[in-house]
Scaffold this motif. Structure first.
Motif, PDB file in Angstrom:
ATOM      1  N   ALA A   1      66.321  19.607  74.341  1.00  8.93           N
ATOM      2  CA  ALA A   1      66.296  20.359  75.356  1.00  8.93           C
ATOM      3  C   ALA A   1      67.658  20.390  76.202  1.00  8.93           C
ATOM      4  CB  ALA A   1      65.173  20.360  76.176  1.00  8.93           C
ATOM      5  N   LEU A   2      68.260  19.781  76.213  1.00  4.76           N
ATOM      6  CA  LEU A   2      69.509  19.657  77.053  1.00  4.76           C
ATOM      7  C   LEU A   2      70.408  20.382  75.992  1.00  4.76           C
ATOM      8  CD1 LEU A   2      70.203  16.034  78.266  1.00  4.76           C
ATOM      9  CD2 LEU A   2      69.549  17.709  79.423  1.00  4.76           C
ATOM     10  N   GLY A   3      70.624  20.251  74.988  1.00  4.57           N
ATOM     11  CA  GLY A   3      71.519  20.932  73.866  1.00  4.57           C
ATOM     12  C   GLY A   3      71.284  22.376  74.241  1.00  4.57           C
ATOM     13  N   LYS A   4      69.922  22.878  74.157  1.00  4.99           N
ATOM     14  CA  LYS A   4      69.445  24.230  74.190  1.00  4.99           C
ATOM     15  C   LYS A   4      70.117  24.765  75.510  1.00  4.99           C
ATOM     16  CE  LYS A   4      65.287  24.493  71.435  1.00  4.99           C
ATOM     17  NZ  LYS A   4      63.927  25.095  71.685  1.00  4.99           N
ATOM     18  N   ALA A   5      70.144  23.920  76.625  1.00  8.27           N
ATOM     19  CA  ALA A   5      70.585  24.470  77.828  1.00  8.27           C
ATOM     20  C   ALA A   5      72.057  24.408  77.983  1.00  8.27           C
ATOM     21  CB  ALA A   5      69.849  23.696  79.115  1.00  8.27           C
ATOM     22  N   ASP A   6      72.489  23.590  77.089  1.00  6.54           N
ATOM     23  CA  ASP A   6      74.315  23.417  77.153  1.00  6.54           C
ATOM     24  C   ASP A   6      74.432  22.651  78.238  1.00  6.54           C
ATOM     25  OD1 ASP A   6      76.702  23.598  76.590  1.00  6.54           O
ATOM     26  OD2 ASP A   6      77.144  25.380  77.576  1.00  6.54           O
ATOM     27  N   MET A   7      73.598  21.810  78.410  1.00 11.82           N
ATOM     28  CA  MET A   7      73.996  20.397  79.676  1.00 11.82           C
ATOM     29  C   MET A   7      74.187  19.261  78.905  1.00 11.82           C
ATOM     30  SD  MET A   7      71.095  21.696  82.541  1.00 11.82           S
ATOM     31  CE  MET A   7      71.144  23.401  83.134  1.00 11.82           C
ATOM     32  N   LYS A   8      74.549  18.084  79.738  1.00 11.94           N
ATOM     33  CA  LYS A   8      74.797  16.850  79.371  1.00 11.94           C
ATOM     34  C   LYS A   8      73.982  16.080  80.311  1.00 11.94           C
ATOM     35  CE  LYS A   8      79.711  17.733  77.963  1.00 11.94           C
ATOM     36  NZ  LYS A   8      81.020  17.452  78.424  1.00 11.94           N
ATOM     37  N   PRO A   9      73.458  14.807  79.842  1.00  9.48           N
ATOM     38  CA  PRO A   9      72.738  13.898  80.753  1.00  9.48           C
ATOM     39  C   PRO A   9      73.070  13.820  82.361  1.00  9.48           C
ATOM     40  CG  PRO A   9      72.840  13.016  78.437  1.00  9.48           C
ATOM     41  CD  PRO A   9      73.930  14.097  78.289  1.00  9.48           C
ATOM     42  N   GLU A  10      74.640  13.882  82.223  1.00 11.65           N
ATOM     43  CA  GLU A  10      75.138  13.879  83.583  1.00 11.65           C
ATOM     44  C   GLU A  10      74.818  15.256  84.718  1.00 11.65           C
ATOM     45  OE1 GLU A  10      78.789  13.966  80.868  1.00 11.65           O
ATOM     46  OE2 GLU A  10      76.539  13.281  81.129  1.00 11.65           O
ATOM     47  N   ASP A  11      74.485  16.204  83.940  1.00  8.63           N
ATOM     48  CA  ASP A  11      74.149  17.375  84.785  1.00  8.63           C
ATOM     49  C   ASP A  11      72.785  17.160  85.455  1.00  8.63           C
ATOM     50  OD1 ASP A  11      76.682  18.745  83.849  1.00  8.63           O
ATOM     51  OD2 ASP A  11      75.593  19.312  81.812  1.00  8.63           O
ATOM     52  N   ILE A  12      71.919  16.268  84.877  1.00 12.12           N
ATOM     53  CA  ILE A  12      70.573  16.182  85.420  1.00 12.12           C
ATOM     54  C   ILE A  12      70.470  15.119  86.539  1.00 12.12           C
ATOM     55  CG2 ILE A  12      68.055  15.709  84.613  1.00 12.12           C
ATOM     56  CD1 ILE A  12      69.461  18.045  83.336  1.00 12.12           C
ATOM     57  N   ARG A  13      69.676  15.700  87.745  1.00 10.84           N
ATOM     58  CA  ARG A  13      69.616  14.681  88.741  1.00 10.84           C
ATOM     59  C   ARG A  13      68.563  13.780  88.538  1.00 10.84           C
ATOM     60  NH1 ARG A  13      72.585  13.673  93.479  1.00 10.84           N
ATOM     61  NH2 ARG A  13      71.154  12.754  94.834  1.00 10.84           N
ATOM     62  N   TYR A  14      67.324  14.260  87.999  1.00 10.34           N
ATOM     63  CA  TYR A  14      66.215  13.457  87.786  1.00 10.34           C
ATOM     64  C   TYR A  14      65.604  13.771  86.649  1.00 10.34           C
ATOM     65  CZ  TYR A  14      66.694  12.776  92.934  1.00 10.34           C
ATOM     66  OH  TYR A  14      67.166  12.523  94.187  1.00 10.34           O
ATOM     67  N   ILE A  15      64.762  12.755  85.900  1.00  8.82           N
ATOM     68  CA  ILE A  15      63.687  12.939  85.279  1.00  8.82           C
ATOM     69  C   ILE A  15      62.430  12.730  85.701  1.00  8.82           C
ATOM     70  CG2 ILE A  15      62.904  12.147  82.644  1.00  8.82           C
ATOM     71  CD1 ILE A  15      65.489  11.635  81.911  1.00  8.82           C
ATOM     72  N   PHE A  16      61.259  13.614  85.160  1.00  5.35           N
ATOM     73  CA  PHE A  16      59.869  13.334  85.535  1.00  5.35           C
ATOM     74  C   PHE A  16      59.259  13.028  84.336  1.00  5.35           C
ATOM     75  CE2 PHE A  16      61.639  15.530  88.982  1.00  5.35           C
ATOM     76  CZ  PHE A  16      61.079  14.861  90.193  1.00  5.35           C
ATOM     77  N   ALA A  17      58.863  11.830  83.931  1.00  6.09           N
ATOM     78  CA  ALA A  17      58.312  11.479  82.567  1.00  6.09           C
ATOM     79  C   ALA A  17      57.018  10.553  82.539  1.00  6.09           C
ATOM     80  CB  ALA A  17      59.341  10.958  81.732  1.00  6.09           C
ATOM     81  N   GLY A  18      56.336  10.740  81.627  1.00 10.77           N
ATOM     82  CA  GLY A  18      55.097   9.836  81.439  1.00 10.77           C
ATOM     83  C   GLY A  18      54.525  10.110  80.098  1.00 10.77           C
ATOM     84  N   ASP A  19      53.419   8.865  79.882  1.00 15.05           N
ATOM     85  CA  ASP A  19      52.888   8.979  78.471  1.00 15.05           C
ATOM     86  C   ASP A  19      51.488   8.301  78.800  1.00 15.05           C
ATOM     87  OD1 ASP A  19      53.467   5.997  78.097  1.00 15.05           O
ATOM     88  OD2 ASP A  19      55.301   6.791  78.468  1.00 15.05           O
ATOM     89  N   LEU A  20      50.990   7.955  77.604  1.00 13.68           N
ATOM     90  CA  LEU A  20      49.650   7.457  77.832  1.00 13.68           C
ATOM     91  C   LEU A  20      49.643   5.895  77.501  1.00 13.68           C
ATOM     92  CD1 LEU A  20      47.565   9.803  75.407  1.00 13.68           C
ATOM     93  CD2 LEU A  20      47.658   9.610  77.934  1.00 13.68           C
ATOM     94  N   LEU A  21      50.896   5.125  77.059  1.00 11.61           N
ATOM     95  CA  LEU A  21      50.677   3.773  76.796  1.00 11.61           C
ATOM     96  C   LEU A  21      50.943   3.270  78.207  1.00 11.61           C
ATOM     97  CD1 LEU A  21      53.122   3.758  73.861  1.00 11.61           C
ATOM     98  CD2 LEU A  21      50.629   3.944  73.968  1.00 11.61           C
ATOM     99  N   GLY A  22      50.340   1.718  78.272  1.00 14.37           N
ATOM    100  CA  GLY A  22      50.716   0.946  79.455  1.00 14.37           C
ATOM    101  C   GLY A  22      51.948   0.806  79.891  1.00 14.37           C
ATOM    102  N   GLN A  23      52.105   1.063  81.367  1.00 11.31           N
ATOM    103  CA  GLN A  23      53.226   0.902  81.979  1.00 11.31           C
ATOM    104  C   GLN A  23      54.228   1.895  81.484  1.00 11.31           C
ATOM    105  OE1 GLN A  23      51.542  -2.384  81.129  1.00 11.31           O
ATOM    106  NE2 GLN A  23      50.787  -1.979  83.092  1.00 11.31           N
ATOM    107  N   ASN A  24      53.702   2.904  80.901  1.00  8.70           N
ATOM    108  CA  ASN A  24      54.713   4.095  80.512  1.00  8.70           C
ATOM    109  C   ASN A  24      55.737   3.517  79.714  1.00  8.70           C
ATOM    110  OD1 ASN A  24      53.221   6.426  81.608  1.00  8.70           O
ATOM    111  ND2 ASN A  24      54.485   6.244  83.486  1.00  8.70           N
ATOM    112  N   ILE A  25      55.704   2.853  78.894  1.00 14.39           N
ATOM    113  CA  ILE A  25      56.477   1.837  78.057  1.00 14.39           C
ATOM    114  C   ILE A  25      57.286   3.424  76.865  1.00 14.39           C
ATOM    115  CG2 ILE A  25      55.772  -0.043  78.133  1.00 14.39           C
ATOM    116  CD1 ILE A  25      54.524   0.249  75.390  1.00 14.39           C
TER     117      ILE A  25
END
Length: 349
Positions: A67-91
């Protein structure tokens, strides 16, 4: 301008945009009706890892990278990530995303997590707290079965009401309204509003019938969205649930008709779209955080970018259970989060 409308919704004065998205799925999903639309299909469901949990982490890492590659962005261009999954403690999220070295909010909304992460990401950039953020979710059939039901080696029989946890991940890069003209990729899908869901419990205790457990929450959310925005079902080209499957879809349609809303012409479900049960033997359909995320990215956003869909209500649903609550005899409450997305014409210079 007061952006709060109705009882549970926001209408953004300056709508944030989805700059890019990416979808990665496993082998079974890659054999389904949407096979030609996913960005990447794994050669096997281990994705080069030793364990199922590491495999799910790899899904998230690759989805965000793409997704970052498609946007022509690098990780340092991103301020925050909002992430989640189904596993215990979001591992899956924490181990998969830590190498990006980006500040992260770990979320849990069960299978509604894609709607939750997009809602919070949109609120963040709309309020000016960040220029660019990422929302990402995932699920994996094997890791979910291992945690919530039985190890695969047990070979238990599945009832027809059961849904099949999708092996997949969807990642989305969002940018604020003011950033649109400065991006190398001009986005055309705006998040114009959200409706935050409430926990709804109809006393369902069958963990193999998630559609029945989650449908009441979807009905509550859709009804509230229509009231808050003063809209009718036909004001949306599609009203898209995440993981109800065939059983939950029938219940949802009936519940809303009882409340005076007929969405049968607009409604589609990601869990029904992603599999073909007649060929793949997946029961009632797909579920899991990755189901709605991958389907939104691969199918619905592409249709919006082509101008085929002008306005959609995306409302993935989650079953709020754990192995502890289930084994203690607690019911399975549901929740749904709604995200309103609209097509915006690209400016021609």
């Amino acid at each position: 301008m007061d952006q709060k409308i109705g009882a549970q919704s926001l209408r953004f004065a300056e709508a944030p945009f989805i700059v890019s998205s990416a979808s990665i799925v496993g082998t079974k999903e890659g054999q389904g009706p949407l096979s030609d639309e996913f960005d990447m299909i794994g050669a096997d469901d281990k994705f080069g890892q030793d364990t199922w949990e590491e495999s799910e982490s790899a899904l998230q890492k690759e989805a965000v990278t793409l997704a970052l590659g498609k946007a022509d962005m690098k990780p340092e261009d991103i301020r925050y990530i909002f992430a989640g999954d189904l596993l215990g403690q979001n591992i899956a999220s924490s181990f998969g995303l830590m190498d990006f070295d980006i500040p992260i909010f770990g979320l849990y909304g069960a299978c509604s997590t894609c709607g939750e992460s997009l809602s919070l990401a949109a609120m963040c950039v709309a309020a000016g707290y960040a220029d660019h953020v990422v929302a990402v979710t995932s699920s994996h059939f094997a890791s979910a079965e291992k945690q919530f039901r039985f190890p695969l080696e047990y070979a238990n029989q599945r009832p027809l009401s059961a849904t099949w946890t999708v092996t997949g991940s969807g990642a989305f890069v969002l940018a604020g309204h003011q950033e649109r003209e400065h991006l190398s990729v001009t986005p055309c899908v705006a998040i114009t509003g959200i409706t935050t869901g409430k926990i709804v419990d109809y006393g369902i205790k069958d963990s193999m019938n998630m559609g029945a457990a989650m449908a009441p929450a979807a009905a509550d959310l859709i009804e509230q969205n229509l009231k808050d925005f003063d809209r009718k079902p036909e004001d949306y080209d599609r009203i898209i649930t995440g993981d109800l499957g065939t059983v939950g879809k029938e219940i949802l349609i009936r519940l809303l008709k009882e409340r005076g809303f007929d969405i049968s012409n607009q409604h589609e479900d990601c869990g029904i779209q992603i599999f073909d049960d007649s060929v793949q033997n997946t029961g009632a359909g797909g579920s899991g955080c990755g189901c709605s995320a991958a389907t939104l990215s691969a199918h619905y956003l592409k249709r919006m970018e082509r101008g085929e869909l002008k306005r959609i209500l995306f409302c993935p649903t989650g079953a709020l259970l754990s192995t502890v609550s289930f084994n203690e005899g607690q019911p399975v409450p549901g929740i749904s989060h709604g995200v309103v997305m609209e097509y915006v014409e690209r400016k021609v210079n």
